[in-house]
Write a protein that holds these residues in place. Sequence first.
Motif, mmCIF file in Angstrom:
data_model
loop_
_atom_site.group_PDB
_atom_site.id
_atom_site.type_symbol
_atom_site.label_atom_id
_atom_site.label_comp_id
_atom_site.label_asym_id
_atom_site.label_seq_id
_atom_site.Cartn_x
_atom_site.Cartn_y
_atom_site.Cartn_z
ATOM 1 N N MET A 14 0.833 -1.205 0.000
ATOM 2 C CA MET A 14 0.000 0.000 0.000
ATOM 3 C C MET A 14 0.866 1.253 0.000
ATOM 4 S SD MET A 14 -3.034 -1.022 -0.339
ATOM 5 C CE MET A 14 -3.805 0.590 -0.183
ATOM 6 N N ALA A 15 2.023 1.196 0.680
ATOM 7 C CA ALA A 15 2.935 2.342 0.686
ATOM 8 C C ALA A 15 3.460 2.611 -0.720
ATOM 9 C CB ALA A 15 4.089 2.076 1.652
ATOM 10 N N ARG A 16 3.737 1.532 -1.455
ATOM 11 C CA ARG A 16 4.186 1.694 -2.846
ATOM 12 C C ARG A 16 3.101 2.340 -3.691
ATOM 13 N NH1 ARG A 16 3.758 -1.499 -7.263
ATOM 14 N NH2 ARG A 16 2.964 -3.267 -6.066
ATOM 15 N N PHE A 17 1.847 1.997 -3.430
ATOM 16 C CA PHE A 17 0.715 2.577 -4.150
ATOM 17 C C PHE A 17 0.657 4.088 -3.950
ATOM 18 C CE2 PHE A 17 -3.804 3.881 -3.903
ATOM 19 C CZ PHE A 17 -4.184 3.651 -5.207
ATOM 20 N N PHE A 18 0.833 4.534 -2.706
ATOM 21 C CA PHE A 18 0.725 5.962 -2.426
ATOM 22 C C PHE A 18 1.981 6.724 -2.836
ATOM 23 C CE2 PHE A 18 -2.502 4.290 0.556
ATOM 24 C CZ PHE A 18 -3.580 5.031 0.111
ATOM 25 N N ARG A 19 3.112 6.014 -2.959
ATOM 26 C CA ARG A 19 4.326 6.682 -3.459
ATOM 27 C C ARG A 19 4.205 7.000 -4.942
ATOM 28 N NH1 ARG A 19 7.254 2.852 -0.378
ATOM 29 N NH2 ARG A 19 7.665 1.651 -2.280
ATOM 30 N N ILE A 21 1.286 7.701 -6.617
ATOM 31 C CA ILE A 21 -0.134 8.020 -6.661
ATOM 32 C C ILE A 21 -0.573 8.510 -8.043
ATOM 33 C CG2 ILE A 21 0.137 10.421 -5.900
ATOM 34 C CD1 ILE A 21 -2.614 7.977 -4.745
ATOM 35 N N THR A 22 0.314 9.231 -8.752
ATOM 36 C CA THR A 22 -0.049 9.732 -10.082
ATOM 37 C C THR A 22 -0.306 8.582 -11.045
ATOM 38 O OG1 THR A 22 1.269 11.730 -9.732
ATOM 39 C CG2 THR A 22 0.670 11.178 -12.002
ATOM 40 N N GLN A 23 0.620 7.634 -11.067
ATOM 41 C CA GLN A 23 0.475 6.485 -11.951
ATOM 42 C C GLN A 23 -0.623 5.551 -11.478
ATOM 43 O OE1 GLN A 23 4.031 4.163 -12.219
ATOM 44 N NE2 GLN A 23 3.040 2.451 -13.273
ATOM 45 N N SER A 24 -0.748 5.388 -10.166
ATOM 46 C CA SER A 24 -1.665 4.394 -9.603
ATOM 47 C C SER A 24 -3.116 4.844 -9.594
ATOM 48 C CB SER A 24 -1.232 4.037 -8.174
ATOM 49 O OG SER A 24 0.081 3.557 -8.137
ATOM 50 N N LEU A 25 -3.363 6.121 -9.391
ATOM 51 C CA LEU A 25 -4.737 6.590 -9.208
ATOM 52 C C LEU A 25 -5.184 7.584 -10.257
ATOM 53 C CD1 LEU A 25 -7.290 6.621 -7.462
ATOM 54 C CD2 LEU A 25 -6.241 8.421 -6.081
ATOM 55 N N ILE A 26 -4.412 8.627 -10.455
ATOM 56 C CA ILE A 26 -4.853 9.703 -11.350
ATOM 57 C C ILE A 26 -4.948 9.214 -12.791
ATOM 58 C CG2 ILE A 26 -4.287 11.994 -12.243
ATOM 59 C CD1 ILE A 26 -2.984 12.608 -9.578
ATOM 60 N N SER A 27 -3.983 8.402 -13.224
ATOM 61 C CA SER A 27 -3.990 7.909 -14.599
ATOM 62 C C SER A 27 -5.242 7.101 -14.944
ATOM 63 C CB SER A 27 -2.732 7.079 -14.861
ATOM 64 O OG SER A 27 -2.732 6.557 -16.164
ATOM 65 N N PRO A 28 -5.654 6.118 -14.120
ATOM 66 C CA PRO A 28 -6.896 5.392 -14.438
ATOM 67 C C PRO A 28 -8.134 6.287 -14.450
ATOM 68 C CG PRO A 28 -5.608 4.185 -12.828
ATOM 69 C CD PRO A 28 -4.959 5.511 -12.967
ATOM 70 N N VAL A 29 -8.175 7.266 -13.544
ATOM 71 C CA VAL A 29 -9.341 8.159 -13.494
ATOM 72 C C VAL A 29 -9.409 9.020 -14.754
ATOM 73 C CG1 VAL A 29 -10.366 10.121 -12.287
ATOM 74 C CG2 VAL A 29 -9.449 8.202 -10.990
ATOM 75 N N LEU A 30 -8.269 9.533 -15.197
ATOM 76 C CA LEU A 30 -8.248 10.338 -16.425
ATOM 77 C C LEU A 30 -8.623 9.498 -17.637
ATOM 78 C CD1 LEU A 30 -5.058 12.555 -15.942
ATOM 79 C CD2 LEU A 30 -7.453 13.259 -15.805
ATOM 80 N N SER A 31 -8.129 8.273 -17.688
ATOM 81 C CA SER A 31 -8.466 7.385 -18.807
ATOM 82 C C SER A 31 -9.959 7.106 -18.842
ATOM 83 C CB SER A 31 -7.689 6.072 -18.682
ATOM 84 O OG SER A 31 -6.301 6.296 -18.722
ATOM 85 N N THR A 32 -10.542 6.848 -17.673
ATOM 86 C CA THR A 32 -11.973 6.579 -17.609
ATOM 87 C C THR A 32 -12.782 7.810 -18.009
ATOM 88 O OG1 THR A 32 -11.570 5.019 -15.805
ATOM 89 C CG2 THR A 32 -13.834 5.750 -16.131
ATOM 90 N N ILE A 117 -9.692 2.363 -6.547
ATOM 91 C CA ILE A 117 -9.810 2.979 -7.869
ATOM 92 C C ILE A 117 -11.238 2.849 -8.401
ATOM 93 C CG2 ILE A 117 -9.086 2.728 -10.289
ATOM 94 C CD1 ILE A 117 -6.294 2.027 -9.207
ATOM 95 N N GLY A 118 -11.862 1.674 -8.194
ATOM 96 C CA GLY A 118 -13.243 1.471 -8.632
ATOM 97 C C GLY A 118 -14.201 2.460 -7.988
ATOM 98 N N VAL A 119 -14.023 2.710 -6.693
ATOM 99 C CA VAL A 119 -14.890 3.659 -5.985
ATOM 100 C C VAL A 119 -14.661 5.080 -6.511
ATOM 101 C CG1 VAL A 119 -15.353 4.713 -3.738
ATOM 102 C CG2 VAL A 119 -15.065 2.241 -3.912
ATOM 103 N N ILE A 120 -13.403 5.438 -6.742
ATOM 104 C CA ILE A 120 -13.096 6.775 -7.270
ATOM 105 C C ILE A 120 -13.725 6.964 -8.647
ATOM 106 C CG2 ILE A 120 -11.252 8.277 -8.076
ATOM 107 C CD1 ILE A 120 -11.440 8.132 -5.066
ATOM 108 N N ILE A 121 -13.654 5.924 -9.488
ATOM 109 C CA ILE A 121 -14.248 6.014 -10.826
ATOM 110 C C ILE A 121 -15.762 6.133 -10.731
ATOM 111 C CG2 ILE A 121 -14.639 4.723 -12.969
ATOM 112 C CD1 ILE A 121 -11.797 3.642 -12.671
ATOM 113 N N LEU A 122 -16.372 5.407 -9.796
ATOM 114 C CA LEU A 122 -17.826 5.514 -9.598
ATOM 115 C C LEU A 122 -18.201 6.938 -9.196
ATOM 116 C CD1 LEU A 122 -20.637 4.247 -9.373
ATOM 117 C CD2 LEU A 122 -20.055 3.556 -7.033
#
Length: 253
Positions: A14-19, A21-32, A117-122
């Motif tokens: 989880m620490a790697r995920f938050f390190r 964050i741009t690649q892990s979270l923002i990118s999927p949201v922008l793509s969606t 990520i699924g919740v953020i996209i929802l």
Amino acid sequence: MNWIAVKSIYAFEMARFFRTITQSLISPVLSTSLYFVVFGAAIGSRIQEVEGISYGAFIVPGLIMLSVITQSISNASFGIYFPKFIGTVFELLSAPVNFIEIVCGYVGAAATKALFIGVIILITAFFFVDITIQHPIWMVTFLVLTCISFSLMGFIIGIWAGNFEQLQLVPLLIVTPLVFLGGSFYSISMLPPVWQVISHFNPVVYLISGFRWAFFGSADVPIVTSLFAIAGFTALCLAVIGWIFRTGWRIRQ
């Protein structure tokens, strides 16, 4: 059960995920969001409704499933592959930790990331279309089961992969086409009879159908069938992982 080991692996992932964050979270949201613009606006202007549901709202479950499945696989596969790549997996295998605890740590973290990520996209979808969730409990159930089952699959891919190219091979050439052909952006009932029959051999159809039913109360296949399909897939992945750790296949190489 060594909960300290599970917690340590989970916290590290989880620490790697938050390190990243741009690649892990923002990118999927922008793509969606781009999918909403292209499919919701461009195609939605030509296809007003599907089964009495506005097209923009109809594609929301498929878009969430697309992101959740791909993120579950990529997070879990990279999570276990990287220790293999740098050699630290041998320290993990020599520690007083059994394979169940290893799987719980890595798969739990990957499933949590995908669920997040699924919740953020929802939430993002609510800014584009009006959505009503008729069965919220079943929606969460299908979402969590999908995150867990495909994280297990990603774990298997990470163990199997011998290099970074192989790590992306199955998601790009097999999983992504199955998701696109699994009714993400259309209803199976819109296809000719022959293709409807063929589509029922696609396991992703059952996941998307059940998830869409939780939103709108309509499905391409019976809900019980969808639940049995995802339960069977999860059991198969668990059996394969159990065999891998019993035999040491691809781990001790």
